[in-house]
Design a protein around this motif. Structure first.
Motif, PDB file in Angstrom:
ATOM      1  N   SER A 275       0.832  -1.217   0.000  1.00 13.29           N
ATOM      2  CA  SER A 275       0.000   0.000   0.000  1.00 13.29           C
ATOM      3  C   SER A 275       0.858   1.255   0.000  1.00 13.29           C
ATOM      4  CB  SER A 275      -0.919   0.013   1.222  1.00 13.29           C
ATOM      5  OG  SER A 275      -1.830  -1.052   1.165  1.00 13.29           O
ATOM      6  N   ALA A 276       1.944   1.229   0.747  1.00 15.57           N
ATOM      7  CA  ALA A 276       2.842   2.390   0.794  1.00 15.57           C
ATOM      8  C   ALA A 276       3.410   2.685  -0.590  1.00 15.57           C
ATOM      9  CB  ALA A 276       3.973   2.141   1.792  1.00 15.57           C
ATOM     10  N   ARG A 277       3.700   1.652  -1.331  1.00 12.78           N
ATOM     11  CA  ARG A 277       4.222   1.867  -2.685  1.00 12.78           C
ATOM     12  C   ARG A 277       3.111   2.332  -3.625  1.00 12.78           C
ATOM     13  NH1 ARG A 277       7.902  -3.125  -4.287  1.00 12.78           N
ATOM     14  NH2 ARG A 277       8.633  -1.705  -5.908  1.00 12.78           N
ATOM     15  N   GLU A 278       1.916   1.782  -3.447  1.00 11.81           N
ATOM     16  CA  GLU A 278       0.788   2.152  -4.312  1.00 11.81           C
ATOM     17  C   GLU A 278       0.398   3.621  -4.144  1.00 11.81           C
ATOM     18  OE1 GLU A 278      -2.374  -0.608  -3.484  1.00 11.81           O
ATOM     19  OE2 GLU A 278      -1.249  -2.301  -4.331  1.00 11.81           O
ATOM     20  N   ILE A 279       0.523   4.151  -2.944  1.00  9.90           N
ATOM     21  CA  ILE A 279       0.166   5.562  -2.729  1.00  9.90           C
ATOM     22  C   ILE A 279       1.368   6.478  -2.966  1.00  9.90           C
ATOM     23  CG2 ILE A 279      -1.707   5.014  -1.125  1.00  9.90           C
ATOM     24  CD1 ILE A 279       0.192   5.973   1.149  1.00  9.90           C
ATOM     25  N   ASP A 280       2.449   5.906  -3.467  1.00 14.92           N
ATOM     26  CA  ASP A 280       3.666   6.642  -3.796  1.00 14.92           C
ATOM     27  C   ASP A 280       4.267   7.338  -2.579  1.00 14.92           C
ATOM     28  OD1 ASP A 280       5.772   7.477  -5.395  1.00 14.92           O
ATOM     29  OD2 ASP A 280       4.740   9.323  -5.976  1.00 14.92           O
ATOM     30  N   LEU A 281       4.408   6.583  -1.507  1.00 18.01           N
ATOM     31  CA  LEU A 281       5.072   7.109  -0.322  1.00 18.01           C
ATOM     32  C   LEU A 281       6.487   7.600  -0.646  1.00 18.01           C
ATOM     33  CD1 LEU A 281       4.848   7.659   2.722  1.00 18.01           C
ATOM     34  CD2 LEU A 281       5.713   5.340   3.108  1.00 18.01           C
ATOM     35  N   PRO A 282       7.222   6.920  -1.523  1.00 14.70           N
ATOM     36  CA  PRO A 282       8.545   7.453  -1.877  1.00 14.70           C
ATOM     37  C   PRO A 282       8.474   8.852  -2.505  1.00 14.70           C
ATOM     38  CG  PRO A 282       8.413   5.156  -2.477  1.00 14.70           C
ATOM     39  CD  PRO A 282       7.032   5.568  -2.070  1.00 14.70           C
ATOM     40  N   GLY A 283       7.459   9.103  -3.334  1.00 11.80           N
ATOM     41  CA  GLY A 283       7.292  10.427  -3.923  1.00 11.80           C
ATOM     42  C   GLY A 283       7.001  11.480  -2.872  1.00 11.80           C
ATOM     43  N   VAL A 284       6.154  11.126  -1.931  1.00 12.90           N
ATOM     44  CA  VAL A 284       5.825  12.048  -0.838  1.00 12.90           C
ATOM     45  C   VAL A 284       7.077  12.330  -0.015  1.00 12.90           C
ATOM     46  CG1 VAL A 284       4.470  12.332   1.283  1.00 12.90           C
ATOM     47  CG2 VAL A 284       3.408  11.322  -0.754  1.00 12.90           C
ATOM     48  N   ALA A 285       7.848  11.278   0.264  1.00  9.18           N
ATOM     49  CA  ALA A 285       9.080  11.452   1.044  1.00  9.18           C
ATOM     50  C   ALA A 285      10.058  12.352   0.298  1.00  9.18           C
ATOM     51  CB  ALA A 285       9.709  10.099   1.336  1.00  9.18           C
ATOM     52  N   ALA A 286      10.120  12.199  -1.029  1.00  9.91           N
ATOM     53  CA  ALA A 286      11.015  13.046  -1.824  1.00  9.91           C
ATOM     54  C   ALA A 286      10.576  14.503  -1.764  1.00  9.91           C
ATOM     55  CB  ALA A 286      11.059  12.559  -3.269  1.00  9.91           C
ATOM     56  N   GLU A 287       9.261  14.740  -1.861  1.00 10.25           N
ATOM     57  CA  GLU A 287       8.754  16.109  -1.772  1.00 10.25           C
ATOM     58  C   GLU A 287       9.078  16.748  -0.425  1.00 10.25           C
ATOM     59  OE1 GLU A 287       4.575  16.397  -2.690  1.00 10.25           O
ATOM     60  OE2 GLU A 287       4.822  15.239  -4.548  1.00 10.25           O
ATOM     61  N   LEU A 288       9.113  15.932   0.615  1.00 13.99           N
ATOM     62  CA  LEU A 288       9.415  16.434   1.956  1.00 13.99           C
ATOM     63  C   LEU A 288      10.921  16.488   2.219  1.00 13.99           C
ATOM     64  CD1 LEU A 288       6.672  14.523   3.998  1.00 13.99           C
ATOM     65  CD2 LEU A 288       6.672  16.950   3.329  1.00 13.99           C
ATOM     66  N   GLY A 289      11.706  15.974   1.280  1.00 13.87           N
ATOM     67  CA  GLY A 289      13.158  15.985   1.436  1.00 13.87           C
ATOM     68  C   GLY A 289      13.703  14.915   2.363  1.00 13.87           C
TER      69      GLY A 289
ATOM     70  N   ARG B 142      15.114   5.500  -3.124  1.00 18.75           N
ATOM     71  CA  ARG B 142      16.356   5.967  -3.759  1.00 18.75           C
ATOM     72  C   ARG B 142      16.056   6.631  -5.109  1.00 18.75           C
ATOM     73  NH1 ARG B 142      19.855   6.704   0.099  1.00 18.75           N
ATOM     74  NH2 ARG B 142      20.274   4.830   1.280  1.00 18.75           N
ATOM     75  N   VAL B 143      15.159   6.020  -5.892  1.00 19.93           N
ATOM     76  CA  VAL B 143      14.784   6.593  -7.189  1.00 19.93           C
ATOM     77  C   VAL B 143      14.106   7.947  -6.994  1.00 19.93           C
ATOM     78  CG1 VAL B 143      13.225   6.275  -9.167  1.00 19.93           C
ATOM     79  CG2 VAL B 143      14.663   4.376  -8.380  1.00 19.93           C
ATOM     80  N   ALA B 144      13.207   8.030  -6.025  1.00 20.06           N
ATOM     81  CA  ALA B 144      12.503   9.284  -5.758  1.00 20.06           C
ATOM     82  C   ALA B 144      13.474  10.356  -5.287  1.00 20.06           C
ATOM     83  CB  ALA B 144      11.406   9.051  -4.718  1.00 20.06           C
ATOM     84  N   GLU B 145      14.444   9.945  -4.475  1.00 18.93           N
ATOM     85  CA  GLU B 145      15.461  10.906  -3.992  1.00 18.93           C
ATOM     86  C   GLU B 145      16.269  11.437  -5.164  1.00 18.93           C
ATOM     87  OE1 GLU B 145      19.087  10.975  -0.728  1.00 18.93           O
ATOM     88  OE2 GLU B 145      18.737   9.120  -1.854  1.00 18.93           O
ATOM     89  N   ALA B 146      16.706  10.547  -6.056  1.00 17.70           N
ATOM     90  CA  ALA B 146      17.497  10.965  -7.237  1.00 17.70           C
ATOM     91  C   ALA B 146      16.681  11.886  -8.140  1.00 17.70           C
ATOM     92  CB  ALA B 146      17.976   9.745  -8.001  1.00 17.70           C
TER      93      ALA B 146
END
Length: 166
Positions: A24-38, A156-160
């Motif tokens: 679910s965390a991947r489906e809601i794009d938690l990595p994208g949200v984390a990237a937006e928050l730095g 890692r991808v979202a961070e990059a």
């Protein structure tokens, strides 16, 4: 169901729930949200550490397998020990009927020993696990490790991606 079997079943259910939560965390794009928050880099590091912990837990599941096999062995020994206890008890009564009362002292000690042995075998038999229970636990642990590793990669991808857009 034995106590160990209950623990294994509950752990398997927990691993399934964790796996679903990670999906679910991947489906809601938690990595994208984390990237937006730095914080995608920190999230990736923490997730990678969790992968290591879960891999170590998965390696230790061999202990559960051995306990399950040992419990099965005790389960097979349980009727044998009960039968031997009965034979010794009958033999003690026959010896006492012959007037050899001193044998009763030895017979009582043997009976007490068999009581303890029967209790130990019964406890050991409660450790029995089915191969399907052990396999379900292993599968659950493997799924969580894979899902965590995928989530760490996504962080890692979202961070990059966030660094490139700056």
């Amino acid at each position: 169901m034995s106590d160990l079997a209950d623990i294994v079943e509950n752990a398997t259910n927990l691993l399934g729930s964790i796996d679903g939560l990670l999906e679910s965390a991947r489906e809601i794009d938690l990595p994208g949200v984390a990237a937006e928050l730095g914080v995608a880099g920190n999230a990736a590091s923490i997730t990678e550490q969790l992968v290591g912990v879960m891999e170590q837990i998965a390696e230790q599941l061999e202990v559960v397998t051995v306990l399950g096999q040992l419990g099965g062995l005790f389960g097979m020994l349980e009727p044998l020990v009960g039968g031997l206890a009965g034979i010794f008890a009958d033999a003690g009564r026959h010896v006492a009927d012959l007037g050899l009362d001193e044998a009763l002292v030895v017979g009582d000690a043997i009976a007490s020993g068999f009581d303890h042995l029967e209790g130990a075998v019964a406890l050991g038999a409660s450790l029995a696990l089915s191969p399907s229970q052990v396999q379900a636990l292993r599968s659950g642990a493997t799924a969580v490790v894979q899902e965590l590793a995928g989530l760490a990669d996504d962080f890692r991808v979202a961070e990059a991606a966030a660094e490139q857009s700056e």
